[in-house]
Scaffold this active site. Structure first.
Site, short mmCIF file in Angstrom:
data_model
loop_
_atom_site.label_atom_id
_atom_site.label_comp_id
_atom_site.label_asym_id
_atom_site.label_seq_id
_atom_site.Cartn_x
_atom_site.Cartn_y
_atom_site.Cartn_z
N GLU A 27 0.84 -1.20 0.00
CA GLU A 27 0.00 0.00 0.00
C GLU A 27 0.87 1.25 0.00
O GLU A 27 1.81 1.36 0.78
CB GLU A 27 -0.90 -0.01 1.24
CG GLU A 27 -2.28 0.52 1.00
CD GLU A 27 -3.09 -0.35 0.05
OE1 GLU A 27 -3.18 0.03 -1.15
OE2 GLU A 27 -3.66 -1.37 0.47
N GLY A 115 -15.84 4.51 -2.61
CA GLY A 115 -15.19 4.91 -1.37
C GLY A 115 -14.78 3.75 -0.49
O GLY A 115 -14.40 3.95 0.66
N GLY A 117 -12.26 1.67 -1.09
CA GLY A 117 -10.86 1.26 -1.27
C GLY A 117 -10.69 0.13 -2.25
O GLY A 117 -9.68 -0.56 -2.25
N SER A 119 -11.21 0.68 -5.64
CA SER A 119 -10.88 1.31 -6.92
C SER A 119 -12.02 1.32 -7.91
O SER A 119 -11.87 0.95 -9.08
CB SER A 119 -9.64 0.66 -7.54
OG SER A 119 -8.54 0.84 -6.70
N SER A 120 -13.18 1.78 -7.46
CA SER A 120 -14.29 1.97 -8.39
C SER A 120 -13.91 3.00 -9.45
O SER A 120 -14.36 2.90 -10.61
CB SER A 120 -15.54 2.43 -7.63
OG SER A 120 -15.29 3.61 -6.89
N SER A 121 -13.08 3.97 -9.08
CA SER A 121 -12.67 5.00 -10.04
C SER A 121 -11.83 4.39 -11.17
O SER A 121 -12.03 4.71 -12.34
CB SER A 121 -11.89 6.11 -9.34
OG SER A 121 -10.76 5.59 -8.66
N GLU A 153 -6.69 10.51 -13.70
CA GLU A 153 -6.87 10.78 -12.27
C GLU A 153 -5.93 11.89 -11.80
O GLU A 153 -6.30 12.74 -10.99
CB GLU A 153 -6.65 9.50 -11.48
CG GLU A 153 -7.38 9.49 -10.17
CD GLU A 153 -7.97 8.15 -9.79
OE1 GLU A 153 -8.13 7.93 -8.59
OE2 GLU A 153 -8.27 7.33 -10.68
N ASP A 165 -3.95 0.51 -9.42
CA ASP A 165 -5.39 0.30 -9.55
C ASP A 165 -5.79 0.05 -11.00
O ASP A 165 -6.53 -0.89 -11.31
CB ASP A 165 -6.15 1.50 -9.00
CG ASP A 165 -5.92 1.70 -7.51
OD1 ASP A 165 -5.39 0.78 -6.85
OD2 ASP A 165 -6.26 2.79 -7.02
N TYR A 215 -3.48 12.13 0.56
CA TYR A 215 -2.82 11.24 -0.41
C TYR A 215 -1.70 12.00 -1.12
O TYR A 215 -0.56 11.54 -1.21
CB TYR A 215 -3.86 10.74 -1.41
CG TYR A 215 -3.40 9.61 -2.30
CD1 TYR A 215 -3.79 8.30 -2.06
CD2 TYR A 215 -2.57 9.85 -3.40
CE1 TYR A 215 -3.37 7.27 -2.88
CE2 TYR A 215 -2.14 8.82 -4.22
CZ TYR A 215 -2.56 7.54 -3.95
OH TYR A 215 -2.12 6.51 -4.75
#
Length: 379
Positions: A27, A115, A117, A119-121, A153, A165, A215
């Protein structure tokens, strides 16, 4: 894309799905050129995209959110927080690569927790990148699509994320985890074989506002660490190139916070490599220990955890049927990932849900997911 897939894609339209991901360990290492150990899951974002005959008008429908947005391909820019930036960012990055994209209509929906964690984005970015590449016959490579999704992003969302991701979403394989070198993009697949154990995610249902700004702060702190260490170690490019021994020898030269951030990244890279060896050797106990070490490093050295995540990890420590637990993702909310005995999953979900509700007044959402394929055309 396989020949079979090509036969079901018309010239003007396509349906694509991209998965969310889990990360066993590794991570905040990806933007430090380090190692990560993710896998795609069977929770996905689906995009249906069709040319609309116009030269520059794009109409996007977010089906689940019941929202619509129109983009002028010749004049668009980031807006306030929202899914629109991820889509516009992908279009902008493909245009930078020389893509000629004309008008299209698209809709998307999905079941990757937002949200959480997972990685829907990235799933959203990769599905649009793949779909646009196919429908407009752009001919970009998979690595170009991954990079374009990552830079979307950076440039439209404002999160200076690493490449994990998007890589995991695009390159996942069913039942396989990926050891990824984030510098070279060299990668190796490992079967996720856990014997009597399985992966359980627990979604805290919290997403603290700090996440995005902190971040980028962490990334800057790592860069400061590299700049200081370069004075003695001129050959290094990133924290990936530094050993723990080298860091310890220069501890006195670094601000405490910079030392701590660097210590997490360097030690986490070592844990990733040890974790792949543990999985290969069937040493699930060691794998679990490394996962716990990862959490405590993220909590204490990198300081990206939160009370809800720490509480859930703490709840596992006296359970002999749980080998390891840690926060997963950027931090400040989202999920914990747990390696738990298959026959104790329901028991632990009940225990953890009650104690979490008592402590925070919040509902806990358990997620049992399977390791799935990466981005692909489905129609």
């Amino acid at each position: 894309m396989s020949d079979q897939e090509k036969t079901i894609v018309s010239k003007d339209s396509i349906t694509v799905q991209s998965p969310g991901r889990i990360n066993i360990i590794g991570e905040h290492t990806d933007y430090n050129d380090g190692f990560v150990f993710p896998a795609a899951v069977d929770l996905v974002v689906k995009v249906h995209l069709k040319k609309n005959g116009s030269e520059q008008t794009v109409n996007i429908t977010a089906t689940d959110l019941k929202e619509k947005y129109t983009i002028d391909l010749q004049k668009f820019s980031p807006i306030g927080p929202g899914w629109q930036n991820y889509v516009m960012g992908v279009i902008a990055e493909l245009q930078k690569l020389g893509a000629h994209i004309t008008g299209f209509d698209a809709s998307f929906s999905g079941n990757v927790p937002i949200g959480g964690g997972m990685s829907s984005s990235a799933a959203l970015e990769c599905s649009f990148a793949y779909a646009i590449n196919e429908v407009f016959d752009l001919g970009f490579s998979t690595n170009q699509l991954i990079k374009a999704s990552q830079m979307a992003e950076h440039n439209f969302v404002g999160t200076k994320c690493g490449i994990m991701d998007q890589f995991a979403s695009m390159m996942g394989k069913k039942d396989q985890v990926i050891l990824l070198d984030c510098r070279s993009l060299e990668h190796k697949y490992f079967p996720l074989e856990l014997g009597d154990y399985q992966i359980l995610l627990l979604d805290t249902n919290v997403s603290h506002a700090l996440a995005s700004s902190e971040y980028n702060t962490r990334r800057s702190e790592c860069e400061i660490g590299v700049a200081h260490l370069k004075k003695d170690l001129p050959g290094i490019k990133n924290l990936r190139d530094v050993t723990l021994e080298q860091l310890e020898a220069r501890k006195g030269d670094l601000e405490e916070v910079i030392y701590k951030r660097s210590h997490h990244v360097i030690s986490e890279n070592e844990r990733v490599i040890k974790a792949t060896e543990a999985l290969e050797n069937g040493d699930h106990k060691l794998l679990g220990q490394l996962v716990y070490q990862s959490h405590f490093s993220l909590q204490n050295d990198y300081e990206v955890s939160c009370p809800e995540l720490d509480f859930l990890v703490q709840e596992t420590l006296d359970k002999d049927y749980i080998l390891g637990s840690r926060m997963m993702g950027g931090g400040f909310g989202g999920c914990t990932i747990n390696i738990i005995k298959k026959d104790m999953v329901e028991t632990f979900i009940d225990l953890a849900s009650k104690s979490y509700q008592d402590k925070f007044g919040l509902e806990l959402t358990p997620i049992i997911t399977n390791i799935g394929d990466g981005t692909k055309s489905i129609g």
